[in-house]
Design an enzyme around this catalytic site. Structure first.
Site, PDB file in Angstrom:
ATOM      1  N   TRP A 102      38.129  17.966  26.318  1.00 32.23           N
ATOM      2  CA  TRP A 102      37.379  17.266  25.259  1.00 32.23           C
ATOM      3  C   TRP A 102      37.851  15.844  25.098  1.00 32.23           C
ATOM      4  O   TRP A 102      37.047  14.930  24.879  1.00 32.23           O
ATOM      5  CB  TRP A 102      37.444  18.052  23.947  1.00 32.23           C
ATOM      6  CG  TRP A 102      36.669  19.324  24.048  1.00 32.23           C
ATOM      7  CD1 TRP A 102      37.176  20.594  24.025  1.00 32.23           C
ATOM      8  CD2 TRP A 102      35.248  19.469  24.245  1.00 32.23           C
ATOM      9  NE1 TRP A 102      36.151  21.509  24.184  1.00 32.23           N
ATOM     10  CE2 TRP A 102      34.973  20.849  24.318  1.00 32.23           C
ATOM     11  CE3 TRP A 102      34.195  18.565  24.371  1.00 32.23           C
ATOM     12  CZ2 TRP A 102      33.671  21.345  24.508  1.00 32.23           C
ATOM     13  CZ3 TRP A 102      32.904  19.050  24.563  1.00 32.23           C
ATOM     14  CH2 TRP A 102      32.653  20.426  24.631  1.00 32.23           C
ATOM     15  N   ASP A 172      39.852  14.575  16.786  1.00 31.03           N
ATOM     16  CA  ASP A 172      38.768  15.537  17.018  1.00 31.03           C
ATOM     17  C   ASP A 172      39.356  16.922  16.747  1.00 31.03           C
ATOM     18  O   ASP A 172      39.953  17.549  17.608  1.00 31.03           O
ATOM     19  CB  ASP A 172      38.263  15.441  18.458  1.00 31.03           C
ATOM     20  CG  ASP A 172      37.270  16.556  18.789  1.00 31.03           C
ATOM     21  OD1 ASP A 172      36.908  17.346  17.883  1.00 31.03           O
ATOM     22  OD2 ASP A 172      36.862  16.643  19.964  1.00 31.03           O
ATOM     23  N   LYS A 196      33.095  26.081  15.560  1.00 36.01           N
ATOM     24  CA  LYS A 196      34.313  26.715  16.029  1.00 36.01           C
ATOM     25  C   LYS A 196      34.948  27.508  14.888  1.00 36.01           C
ATOM     26  O   LYS A 196      35.050  28.709  14.943  1.00 36.01           O
ATOM     27  CB  LYS A 196      35.306  25.672  16.567  1.00 36.01           C
ATOM     28  CG  LYS A 196      34.707  24.728  17.609  1.00 36.01           C
ATOM     29  CD  LYS A 196      34.330  25.437  18.888  1.00 36.01           C
ATOM     30  CE  LYS A 196      33.425  24.629  19.811  1.00 36.01           C
ATOM     31  NZ  LYS A 196      33.952  23.360  20.253  1.00 36.01           N
TER      32      LYS A 196
HETATM   33  C1  LIG Z   1      33.394  22.297  21.051  1.00 39.04           C
HETATM   34  C2  LIG Z   1      34.144  21.022  20.981  1.00 39.04           C
HETATM   35  C3  LIG Z   1      33.493  19.778  21.085  1.00 39.04           C
HETATM   36  C4  LIG Z   1      32.001  19.659  21.293  1.00 39.04           C
HETATM   37  O1  LIG Z   1      31.314  20.040  20.165  1.00 39.04           O
HETATM   38  P1  LIG Z   1      29.716  19.868  20.058  1.00 39.04           P
HETATM   39  O2  LIG Z   1      29.479  20.273  18.653  1.00 39.04           O
HETATM   40  O3  LIG Z   1      29.100  20.775  21.072  1.00 39.04           O
HETATM   41  O4  LIG Z   1      29.391  18.455  20.303  1.00 39.04           O
HETATM   42  C5  LIG Z   1      34.258  18.641  21.007  1.00 39.04           C
HETATM   43  N1  LIG Z   1      35.579  18.701  20.826  1.00 39.04           N
HETATM   44  C6  LIG Z   1      36.245  19.867  20.721  1.00 39.04           C
HETATM   45  C7  LIG Z   1      37.726  19.869  20.522  1.00 39.04           C
HETATM   46  C8  LIG Z   1      35.537  21.070  20.788  1.00 39.04           C
HETATM   47  O5  LIG Z   1      36.191  22.236  20.688  1.00 39.04           O
END
Ligand SMILES: *Cc1c(COP(=O)(O)O)cnc(C)c1O
Length: 360
Positions: A102, A172, A196
């Site tokens: 990511w 993030d 998540k």
């Molecule tokens: C799943 C995830 C993303 C992407 O998320 P989207 O909502 O599909 O854009 C980005 N960063 C991390 C750490 C993730 O687990």
């Protein structure tokens, strides 16, 4: 029909109580004669849902008053471009710390809006460790430092918030949002896709310090503009109302569990028993350095990967769903977010022992 233990990395399992509440509200939310999906986002009913969700999130994370809480669409990936567009207006340089897939995606997107530099990366070691803080090469002129506290695919997490001095830290936090208490004041921006650990897909929470809302690039699209969204209570356009509402139910559920200290204790207990079971066996293996292991996403490999398919199909039969690892890592991955009951982790460990006894 009974529910499976769902170990999916995302969209992921939600608390049963949240789903039951949503079910009972579905046709008629609190006597309004309609569902939350059918209401005006500007009406008094939805406004109260939205405000309560924010208030509960603020209470959970003890978010200081000089931070705004925004609810966006476009996922965490949308923030990969929103962050540079909002923060690189004065200084078009950002430092990125890369500890997994990511983080790689985030820097690629940031590079479209300014100079995105790699300050540190653990890619050479296959993302199984963290680059030591004293090895980071931070720029003097960076608008911010971006990192990924929990890398969902590799199962690598920072045990504590890294210190970047006066340079705002951007996180993030998608896959570890609300997993444990957090000192928000150490961050400039925190963003997290809900699907998540906080709710369904479709909404992304962004927590941003007020002074960072004054340095946007001129071309930032209206719907990505932090200052404008803050001004409009995240309703510059129609927000993802239903997803926002489900997040609100999840925040309320977390408060009912005793808040983040309580859920963190459960999360640490779940993770450590699973890592223990993996480490004590020669049949299973986790490649991540011990101080860098995620409590949310636990990848593990079988000593003989010829057995992967059998493992997965027998696990599925035993009611243990979505244990296949990401294709870039292989093997298995158990995502054990807040809503995964401890009994689900116990069932997984029992299954793993039994599978080893029969195949080891
Ligand atoms: C799943 C995830 C993303 C992407 O998320 P989207 O909502 O599909 O854009 C980005 N960063 C991390 C750490 C993730 O687990």
């Amino acid at each position: 029909m009974s529910r499976l233990y769902n170990f999916s990395a995302g969209p992921a399992t939600l608390p049963r109580e949240v789903l039951e509440q949503a079910q009972s509200d579905l046709l008629d939310w609190q006597g309004r004669g309609m569902s939350v999906m059918e209401m005006s986002h500007r009406g008094e009913a939805f406004m109260s849902i939205a405000q309560q969700a924010e208030a509960d999130l603020r209470a959970l994370l003890k978010i200081p008053d000089n931070y705004s809480v925004l609810f966006f669409q476009g996922g965490a990936a949308g923030q990969f471009s929103a962050v540079p567009q909002n923060l690189m207006g004065h200084r078009a340089v950002a430092d990125h710390v890369i500890t997994g897939n990511w983080g790689k995606k985030a820097i690629k997107e940031a590079g479209k809006y300014g100079e995105a530099r790699i300050a540190a990366s653990s890619e050479d070691g296959g993302f199984t460790d963290l680059p030591p803080r004293d090895s980071w090469q931070l720029s003097d002129d960076a608008a911010y430092v971006h990192y990924t506290p929990n890398e969902t695919i590799q199962g690598v997490a920072f045990p504590e918030t890294p210190d970047t001095g006066d340079v705002p830290l951007v996180a993030d936090l998608s896959s570890a949002f609300l997993a444990e208490p957090l000192d928000v004041s150490k961050y400039g921006v925190i963003y997290a896709g809900a699907q998540k650990n906080a709710g369904p897909a479709g909404v992304t929470m962004v927590i941003v310090r007020h002074d960072l809302m004054e340095q946007a690039q001129p071309g930032v699209p209206m719907i990505w503009d932090y200052a404008q969204q803050a001004q409009a209570n995240s309703m510059l356009n129609t927000p993802p109302c239903f997803a926002w509402y489900i997040c609100g139910l999840t925040f309320r559920w977390l408060l009912d569990q005793g808040g983040l200290e309580s859920i963190a204790a459960v999360n640490h207990r779940k993770a450590s028993k699973l890592y223990d079971a993996i480490d004590k066996s020669d049949f299973y293996h986790n490649p991540v350095a011990e101080n860098a292991r995620s409590i949310m996403n636990v990848p593990f490999l079988l000593a003989d990967d010829g057995l992967n398919k059998t493992f997965l199909s027998e696990a599925e039969e035993a009611g243990l769903h979505a244990l296949k690892g990401h294709r870039s890592v292989g093997g298995m991955r158990a995502s054990i977010y807040n809503a995964m009951p401890e009994a689900g982790v116990d069932a997984l460990i029992d299954f793993m022992r039994d599978f080893e006894a029969r195949n080891g």
